[in-house]
Design an enzyme around this catalytic site. Structure first.
Site, PDB file in Angstrom:
ATOM      1  N   ASP A 269      18.799 -32.018  38.419  1.00 43.34           N
ATOM      2  CA  ASP A 269      18.437 -31.238  39.817  1.00 43.34           C
ATOM      3  C   ASP A 269      19.749 -30.448  39.931  1.00 43.34           C
ATOM      4  O   ASP A 269      19.404 -29.299  40.301  1.00 43.34           O
ATOM      5  CB  ASP A 269      18.332 -32.095  40.897  1.00 43.34           C
ATOM      6  CG  ASP A 269      17.081 -32.966  40.767  1.00 43.34           C
ATOM      7  OD1 ASP A 269      16.414 -32.875  39.832  1.00 43.34           O
ATOM      8  OD2 ASP A 269      16.583 -33.558  41.767  1.00 43.34           O
TER       9      ASP A 269
ATOM     10  N   ARG B  97      30.188 -40.054  51.573  1.00 39.24           N
ATOM     11  CA  ARG B  97      30.139 -38.821  51.677  1.00 39.24           C
ATOM     12  C   ARG B  97      31.168 -38.008  52.321  1.00 39.24           C
ATOM     13  O   ARG B  97      31.492 -36.919  51.882  1.00 39.24           O
ATOM     14  CB  ARG B  97      28.572 -38.611  52.414  1.00 39.24           C
ATOM     15  CG  ARG B  97      27.329 -39.125  51.756  1.00 39.24           C
ATOM     16  CD  ARG B  97      27.136 -38.662  50.087  1.00 39.24           C
ATOM     17  NE  ARG B  97      26.137 -38.978  49.298  1.00 39.24           N
ATOM     18  CZ  ARG B  97      25.985 -39.597  48.220  1.00 39.24           C
ATOM     19  NH1 ARG B  97      27.230 -39.965  47.665  1.00 39.24           N
ATOM     20  NH2 ARG B  97      25.232 -39.960  47.696  1.00 39.24           N
TER      21      ARG B  97
ATOM     22  N   SER C  48      15.520 -43.736  41.728  1.00 36.99           N
ATOM     23  CA  SER C  48      16.791 -43.231  41.676  1.00 36.99           C
ATOM     24  C   SER C  48      17.927 -44.057  42.049  1.00 36.99           C
ATOM     25  O   SER C  48      17.932 -45.172  42.487  1.00 36.99           O
ATOM     26  CB  SER C  48      16.677 -42.093  42.797  1.00 36.99           C
ATOM     27  OG  SER C  48      16.619 -42.636  44.142  1.00 36.99           O
TER      28      SER C  48
ATOM     29  N   ASP D  77      21.720 -37.810  53.165  1.00 36.50           N
ATOM     30  CA  ASP D  77      22.860 -37.277  52.770  1.00 36.50           C
ATOM     31  C   ASP D  77      22.989 -35.620  53.151  1.00 36.50           C
ATOM     32  O   ASP D  77      23.948 -35.244  53.305  1.00 36.50           O
ATOM     33  CB  ASP D  77      22.697 -37.340  51.323  1.00 36.50           C
ATOM     34  CG  ASP D  77      23.380 -38.501  50.814  1.00 36.50           C
ATOM     35  OD1 ASP D  77      23.934 -39.298  51.584  1.00 36.50           O
ATOM     36  OD2 ASP D  77      22.942 -38.758  49.576  1.00 36.50           O
TER      37      ASP D  77
END
Length: 427
Positions: free
Chosen positions: A12, A92, A177, A121
């Site tokens: 990606d 994050r 994932s 996110d």
């Protein structure tokens, strides 16, 4: 135009990097943060340059992540919706801050990320950017209609990568994932979107990375002792710690009695190994995303589970009851701030200041027993202990410290409003 792109080296973000370069006719600088992904970073710089980046930065944030993000959050005993230890959420802001520092250093016009328009996110990344560098433009390709039209599925991405000479690994996609860092690993999507699917069966054991299943954990429990200073673990004592340190590449910062002193990163590495060995820290939850939907996540947080259990136990001994009550009343909101991306918001920083104050007396030792997925309290002691055996004893005596007759007036005054309410309303 110059864009700094959050880059992991996967399909990606590799496609995204090339696509941004073409669409904006821009110089692309790839950025990846090492927050404990282990061997996932192997060959990353060479791949980024081969894909079209002019530079690739890999920020070594492992120690920063542990010291400045994981530790303060655990001082607050933060749990989102009472269960989730916020492993992805807390990484994050750490990643975004370092990426923005690079963008400012490079004189970039914009930063870009590969988060989808359905997840948390994107919010965390962009709120952190708003707080730290409002002058930077943020580009989110997955919210670009042109990008989604061009790449409706994985096959289109693979074809694009092949036609543009982007190096990719030709392997079957895992049916889920995964996101890994020093605090945890999360598993989402794929077969896990069926919320009745049992992810504990033997056929799914290969999915897990940090821990064995409780069924496969040792039949003998293991004790571990944690040494705290102002709410943070600074040392550990357990059987075989030297072997664990050698295995994980962690070095000691000294000794104190029976304890091996470690940095925050070292503590997390050792606790992850210990917890994983005993099948600790696996949870399977349905949570409420900030964007409005419910989602299922399976998480492994072995070290964090041990750390939280020890910290909460020591606080029962060392923090004043009313101070703890005030702090605890704010923790659901604090946890939601972390989950929703408000780490750099003034309200989170204000609560953190209160939390830090309550940690001044959280000094001492906690002993835990690890056994087949369980963390059991097995002792605690502290120079700041508010526990008094003389006061609490059931053996009598020590009337000068606690006169039982005083309880008569205490109960009478506390019961006065209850009596009056009953007289008036229960005639």
């Amino acid at each position: 135009m110059k864009i700094v792109v959050a880059y992991s080296g996967g399909l990606d973000t590799s496609v995204l990097l090339k696509w941004l370069k073409e669409k904006y006719n821009a110089e692309i600088i790839a950025y990846c943060a090492d927050v404990g992904q282990a061997d996932e970073l192997d060959g990353l710089e060479a791949k980024a340059l081969a894909t079209g980046a002019s530079k690739c930065y890999i920020g070594d944030l492992k120690e920063t992540f542990a010291r400045d993000y994981i530790y303060p959050m655990f001082q607050a005993n933060a749990l989102y919706e009472g269960r989730y230890l916020l492993g992805t959420s807390i990484a994050r802001p750490c990643i975004t801050k370092d990426m923005i520092d690079i963008a400012i250093k490079e004189g970039a016009d914009a930063i870009a990320h590969g988060a989808t328009g359905k997840g948390n996110d994107q919010v965390r990344f962009e709120l952190a950017a708003n707080a730290l560098a409002p002058q930077l433009k943020v580009i989110a390709p997955w919210r670009d209609d042109e990008f989604r039209k061009q790449f409706p599925g994985r096959s289109e991405m693979i074809a694009y990568a092949e036609s543009h000479g982007i190096p990719i690994r030709q392997s079957m996609k895992k049916p889920y994932s995964m996101d890994r860092n020093l605090l945890h690993i999360s598993f989402e999507a794929g077969m896990l979107e069926d919320i009745w699917y049992d992810a504990t069966t033997e056929k799914d054991r290969a999915m897990y990375v940090l821990s064995v299943s409780p069924e496969e954990a040792p039949d003998t429990p293991q004790y571990v002792q944690l040494l705290f200073e102002k709410g943070n673990v600074i040392g550990l004592a357990t059987e075989g710690i030297e072997d664990i340190m050698k295995e994980t590449g962690v070095t000691a910062e000294g000794t104190r009695g029976e304890y091996t002193l470690l940095s925050p990163y070292g503590v997390m590495m050792v606790l992850n190994t210990l917890g994983g060995k005993h099948g600790i820290g696996r949870i399977d939850i349905v949570e409420n995303r900030f964007v409005g939907m419910k989602s299922r996540g399976v998480y492994e947080t072995p070290g964090g589970t041990i750390l939280l259990a020890a910290h909460r136990d020591l606080e029962t001994l060392t923090v004043d009851r009313e101070a703890q009550k005030v702090r605890d009343s704010l923790i659901p909101e604090y946890a939601a701030m972390v989950y929703n991306g408000f780490w750099f918001a003034p309200e989170r920083e204000a609560i953190q200041a209160l939390v830090t104050k309550t940690q001044e007396t959280v000094n001492g030792e906690v002993r835990l027993k690890l056994y087949k997925g369980n963390v059991m309290q097995a002792g605690r002691r502290s120079p700041n202990s508010l526990y008094s055996e003389e006061i609490a004893t059931m053996e009598g005596g020590y009337e000068e410290l606690y006169n039982q007759n005083d309880a008569t007036g205490f109960i009478a005054l506390n019961g006065l409003r209850l009596k009056q309410f009953s007289r008036v309303n229960n005639k």
